[in-house]
Design an enzyme around this catalytic site. Structure first.
Site, PDB file in Angstrom:
ATOM      1  N   HIS A 132       0.807  -1.233   0.000  1.00 24.89           N
ATOM      2  CA  HIS A 132       0.000   0.000   0.000  1.00 24.89           C
ATOM      3  C   HIS A 132       0.837   1.278   0.000  1.00 24.89           C
ATOM      4  O   HIS A 132       0.300   2.348  -0.282  1.00 24.89           O
ATOM      5  CB  HIS A 132      -0.923   0.041   1.223  1.00 24.89           C
ATOM      6  CG  HIS A 132      -1.968  -1.024   1.243  1.00 24.89           C
ATOM      7  ND1 HIS A 132      -2.843  -1.219   0.197  1.00 24.89           N
ATOM      8  CD2 HIS A 132      -2.289  -1.957   2.186  1.00 24.89           C
ATOM      9  CE1 HIS A 132      -3.652  -2.236   0.501  1.00 24.89           C
ATOM     10  NE2 HIS A 132      -3.329  -2.698   1.689  1.00 24.89           N
TER      11      HIS A 132
HETATM   12 ZN   LIG Z   1      -4.050  -6.995   3.114  1.00 25.25          ZN
END
Ligand SMILES: [Zn+2]
Length: 390
Positions: A132
């Site tokens: 992320h």
């Molecule tokens: Zn995850």
């Protein structure tokens, strides 16, 4: 390509610790490493501690001002700059944050270098997969994007086609963003639908930009998807794309948070299906990428019940010594689990769902079925852009 598989491991990666009440408890890494040892798999691989990623490597993906902000937060956590996602609930700042994040990134970069140079066919960094992190911000428990950095390093070394497969329950948004306009990198993410889960991206219509249109692939699975649906979706999308793209290297992210026990998401996948996808990735690396395979960890918040078993299977597969699902886990490891967590560890390397059955896409689909609708949406959004039949 030669040599045994490499397991990237430096005990210090367990210092990636956001604090007591944070779901990403580094005990999951320590317990995975000790389960690998308890099953004797560390004798089947070369255990390697790579050096931390340096400034010039981090800059292959991350902005200089962001790296400076991480360093500042690392030196003085109270002064973390929240505009960079640091010091937030998801990504609290802690002393030494820069150093340990760079160390984890270094393991993935080292894995990529070993595989590209042929020192090892396969390399695993289960501490990595921090997918992320964005070029200019921390996000979703991720500070530096080791997966994107490994890919960027492969490109720097001369790779022309790298395929990335992300089966974490969350969308691999940071890796997708890093290569959004780069046709040399095919990113494929299978995840729970953005309507019901962080980071609320990963729609099938996200396909890349400019000359890279059709190089980002997203399969948005309905909440509740179980083993048969998950495997069906994987096989309905991934092998055809790899056959078309012909990657030189395969980088895979194996977040274990698809599991039905995972507290942060809503898929219903078992350990046995996770293992089946790991086996499939290994086979795909041999079929389409000359065997060159970099395998990473990722999310996974059932830190005792799921993560250590899932990634131990991954190490076994990369080592060429697959752990049989029925294997009984050594009592010594379960004692360590209890001592560290006051929880009872699992007894076997299976959830009892092996072998996992699923129906092949080629045998037909049902336009009224929600899983099949998800697969169709992806195939229709991407395959024509690549000149493939949806
Ligand atoms: Zn995850």
């Amino acid at each position: 390509m030669s040599g045994r598989a490499q397991l990237m491991w430096d005990e210090a990666v367990t210092g990636y610790d956001f604090g007591r009440d944070h779901p990403m408890d580094p005990v999951r890494l320590a317990l995975t490493r000790s389960l690998v040892g308890a099953l004797g798999l560390d004798r089947e691989v070369e255990v390697v501690a790579a050096k931390a990623a340096g400034e010039s490597t981090l800059r292959l993906v991350h902005r200089e001002d962001y790296i400076d902000a991480v360093k500042a937060a690392s030196a003085d956590p109270a002064a973390a700059d929240m505009s960079y996602g640091l010091g937030t609930l998801d990504d609290p700042a802690f002393a030494g944050m820069h150093e340990v994040s760079a160390l984890i990134a270094g393991q993935s970069v080292g894995a990529a270098e070993a595989v590209w140079r042929g020192d090892a066919a396969h390399a695993v960094n289960f501490a990595g997969g921090l997918h992320h992190a964005m070029p200019g911000a921390a996000s979703g428990f991720c500070v530096y994007n080791d997966a994107a950095l490994a890919i960027a390093r492969l490109l720097e070394l001369g790779a022309e086609r790298v395929a990335y497969i992300d089966v974490d329950v969350h969308h691999g948004d940071g890796v997708q963003a890093a290569f959004w306009e780069d046709p040399r990198v095919l990113t494929i993410s299978l995840h729970e639908h953005p309507r019901t889960l962080f980071p609320q991206t990963g729609w099938p219509e996200e396909t890349g930009a400019g000359s890279a249109e059709g190089s980002a692939v997203n399969v948005a699975l309905p909440a509740g998807t179980g083993d048969a649906g998950w495997l069906r979706a994987f096989h309905a999308v991934v092998p055809e794309l790899l056959a078309d793209f012909r990657p030189q290297v395969l980088v895979t992210q194996h977040g274990a948070d698809t599991h039905f026990e995972d507290p942060l998401a809503h898929l219903a996948v078992s350990l046995d299906a996770q293992r089946a996808v790991q086996v499939a990735c290994h086979e795909l690396a041999h079929e389409y990428a000359g065997g060159r395979w970099v395998a990473l960890g990722g999310g996974g918040y059932a830190v005792v019940e799921v993560v250590p078993r899932s990634w131990t299977h991954l190490v076994g597969i990369a080592a060429g010594r697959e752990v049989e699902p029925e294997t009984v886990i050594p009592e010594g490891w379960r004692q360590e689990v209890y001592a560290r967590t006051r929880q009872l560890g699992p007894v076997r390397m299976t959830d009892g769902r092996w072998p996992v059955g699923w129906a092949a896409w080629e045998d037909g689909y049902d336009p009224a079925d929600r899983l099949d609708q998800a697969v169709l949406a992806t195939r229709r959004a991407v395959f024509p852009l690549r000149g493939m039949l949806a």
